[in-house]
Design a protein around this motif. Structure first.
Motif, short mmCIF file in Angstrom:
data_model
loop_
_atom_site.label_atom_id
_atom_site.label_comp_id
_atom_site.label_asym_id
_atom_site.label_seq_id
_atom_site.Cartn_x
_atom_site.Cartn_y
_atom_site.Cartn_z
N ASP A 1 -7.53 -10.68 -39.20
CA ASP A 1 -6.91 -9.60 -38.43
C ASP A 1 -7.03 -9.87 -36.94
O ASP A 1 -7.57 -10.90 -36.51
N ALA A 2 -6.55 -8.95 -36.14
CA ALA A 2 -6.41 -9.14 -34.69
C ALA A 2 -7.72 -9.25 -33.93
O ALA A 2 -7.82 -10.05 -32.99
N ALA A 3 -8.74 -8.49 -34.29
CA ALA A 3 -9.98 -8.47 -33.51
C ALA A 3 -10.65 -9.83 -33.39
O ALA A 3 -10.97 -10.27 -32.28
N PRO A 4 -10.88 -10.56 -34.49
CA PRO A 4 -11.50 -11.88 -34.32
C PRO A 4 -10.59 -12.88 -33.60
O PRO A 4 -11.07 -13.76 -32.89
N ALA A 5 -9.29 -12.74 -33.77
CA ALA A 5 -8.36 -13.62 -33.04
C ALA A 5 -8.47 -13.37 -31.54
O ALA A 5 -8.54 -14.32 -30.75
N ALA A 6 -8.54 -12.12 -31.14
CA ALA A 6 -8.66 -11.78 -29.72
C ALA A 6 -10.01 -12.25 -29.16
O ALA A 6 -10.08 -12.74 -28.03
N ALA A 7 -11.08 -12.12 -29.94
CA ALA A 7 -12.40 -12.57 -29.50
C ALA A 7 -12.41 -14.08 -29.30
O ALA A 7 -12.93 -14.59 -28.29
N ALA A 8 -11.83 -14.82 -30.23
CA ALA A 8 -11.77 -16.28 -30.11
C ALA A 8 -10.89 -16.68 -28.93
O ALA A 8 -11.19 -17.63 -28.21
N PHE A 9 -9.80 -15.94 -28.72
CA PHE A 9 -8.95 -16.21 -27.56
C PHE A 9 -9.74 -16.04 -26.27
O PHE A 9 -9.67 -16.89 -25.39
N ALA A 10 -10.48 -14.96 -26.14
CA ALA A 10 -11.25 -14.71 -24.92
C ALA A 10 -12.24 -15.85 -24.66
O ALA A 10 -12.42 -16.28 -23.51
N GLU A 11 -12.88 -16.36 -25.71
CA GLU A 11 -13.82 -17.47 -25.56
C GLU A 11 -13.13 -18.76 -25.16
O GLU A 11 -13.75 -19.62 -24.53
N LYS B 1 -1.29 -6.76 -28.83
CA LYS B 1 -2.02 -5.80 -27.99
C LYS B 1 -3.44 -6.26 -27.73
O LYS B 1 -3.94 -6.20 -26.59
N GLN B 2 -4.11 -6.74 -28.76
CA GLN B 2 -5.50 -7.17 -28.59
C GLN B 2 -5.61 -8.47 -27.78
O GLN B 2 -6.55 -8.64 -27.01
N LEU B 3 -4.65 -9.37 -27.95
CA LEU B 3 -4.65 -10.58 -27.13
C LEU B 3 -4.46 -10.24 -25.66
O LEU B 3 -5.13 -10.79 -24.79
N ARG B 4 -3.57 -9.30 -25.38
CA ARG B 4 -3.37 -8.84 -24.00
C ARG B 4 -4.66 -8.24 -23.44
O ARG B 4 -5.07 -8.55 -22.33
N ALA B 5 -5.31 -7.41 -24.24
CA ALA B 5 -6.56 -6.77 -23.81
C ALA B 5 -7.66 -7.81 -23.59
O ALA B 5 -8.54 -7.60 -22.75
N ALA B 6 -7.58 -8.93 -24.30
CA ALA B 6 -8.58 -9.99 -24.16
C ALA B 6 -8.26 -10.93 -23.00
O ALA B 6 -8.99 -11.89 -22.77
N GLY B 7 -7.17 -10.67 -22.27
CA GLY B 7 -6.86 -11.45 -21.07
C GLY B 7 -5.67 -12.37 -21.16
O GLY B 7 -5.44 -13.17 -20.24
N ALA B 8 -4.89 -12.29 -22.21
CA ALA B 8 -3.71 -13.15 -22.32
C ALA B 8 -2.67 -12.76 -21.27
O ALA B 8 -2.24 -11.62 -21.22
N ARG B 9 -2.29 -13.71 -20.43
CA ARG B 9 -1.22 -13.49 -19.47
C ARG B 9 0.13 -13.58 -20.18
O ARG B 9 1.06 -12.83 -19.88
N THR B 10 0.21 -14.49 -21.15
CA THR B 10 1.43 -14.71 -21.89
C THR B 10 1.12 -14.70 -23.38
O THR B 10 0.21 -15.40 -23.82
N VAL B 11 1.87 -13.91 -24.13
CA VAL B 11 1.76 -13.89 -25.59
C VAL B 11 3.09 -14.36 -26.15
O VAL B 11 4.14 -13.80 -25.82
N ILE B 12 3.02 -15.39 -26.97
CA ILE B 12 4.21 -16.02 -27.54
C ILE B 12 4.18 -15.83 -29.05
O ILE B 12 3.12 -15.93 -29.66
N LEU B 13 5.33 -15.60 -29.63
CA LEU B 13 5.44 -15.54 -31.08
C LEU B 13 6.16 -16.80 -31.54
O LEU B 13 7.24 -17.13 -31.03
N ALA B 14 5.56 -17.52 -32.48
CA ALA B 14 6.19 -18.72 -33.05
C ALA B 14 7.15 -18.27 -34.14
O ALA B 14 6.73 -17.85 -35.21
N GLY B 15 8.42 -18.31 -33.83
CA GLY B 15 9.45 -17.91 -34.78
C GLY B 15 10.52 -17.07 -34.09
O GLY B 15 10.26 -16.46 -33.05
N ASN B 16 11.69 -17.07 -34.66
CA ASN B 16 12.79 -16.27 -34.13
C ASN B 16 12.56 -14.81 -34.53
O ASN B 16 12.47 -14.52 -35.72
#
Length: 182
Positions: free
Chosen positions: A96-106, A130-145
């Motif tokens: 889910d999103a929480a561990p992904a956002a934590a790993a992103f922040a690290e 939303k969680q990636l943004r909160a963890a500091g992502a300047r840019t969030v990209i989705l792989a796929g159309n």
């Protein structure tokens, strides 16, 4: 025209157009540009950036679900960003999103790419973005159309989409400018 339509060779056409004693037209050949030259320039810029800063520009792959969910788009994303000189940070996937956002922040990256299947996207994109943004992502990209879901995903915080037939070179150039590489 008639000779060309009936299968005349280039030599026969040339003889017909420029009989002996006439001056032939000179054609300036086009400059040869290898297809990969633009990408090589991006990687060279990334090399110079790494020499100056000690690191390449980073991109974090937020692989969502099981490997069968994300492997195709994760591999596409890895190759997409490596073509532009980015160092991709990958993983074995997140439930889910929480561990992904934590790993992103690290990771210290500023760019995150959500990778999974269309089916999984229905349940994970909005919260993950939303969680990636909160963890500091300047840019969030989705792989796929994104198709019909583009507005919904953008509202959740996705800035960009990468997929077959997107402007790969333009996207990489813009992201490298944002990173201070170009």
């Amino acid at each position: 025209m008639q000779a060309a339509e009936t299968g005349a060779t280039v030599g026969q056409l040339s003889t017909a157009l420029y009989p002996k004693g006439s001056t032939a037209t000179h054609v300036e050949p086009l400059a040869i540009h290898p297809y990969a030259a633009a990408y090589e320039e991006l990687r060279d810029a990334s090399d110079r950036y790494a020499e100056k800063t000690g690191k390449r520009p980073l991109v974090f792959l937020a692989n969502m679900g099981k490997p069968t969910d994300f492997i195709a788009r994760s591999t596409y994303s890895l190759n997409f960003f490596q073509a532009g000189g980015f160092q991709a940070i990958t993983n074995n996937g997140f439930a889910d999103a929480a561990p992904a956002a934590a790993a992103f922040a690290e990771s210290k990256a500023k760019i995150a790419v959500i990778c999974s299947s269309d089916k999984k996207y229905q349940t994970v994109v909005e919260e993950t973005a939303k969680q990636l943004r909160a963890a500091g992502a300047r840019t969030v990209i989705l792989a796929g159309n994104p198709g019909a879901n583009e507005a919904k995903y953008r509202a959740a915080g996705v800035n960009r989409f990468i997929f077959v037939r997107c402007d790969v070179l333009g996207t990489l150039q813009e992201l490298l400018r944002e990173e201070g590489v170009l």
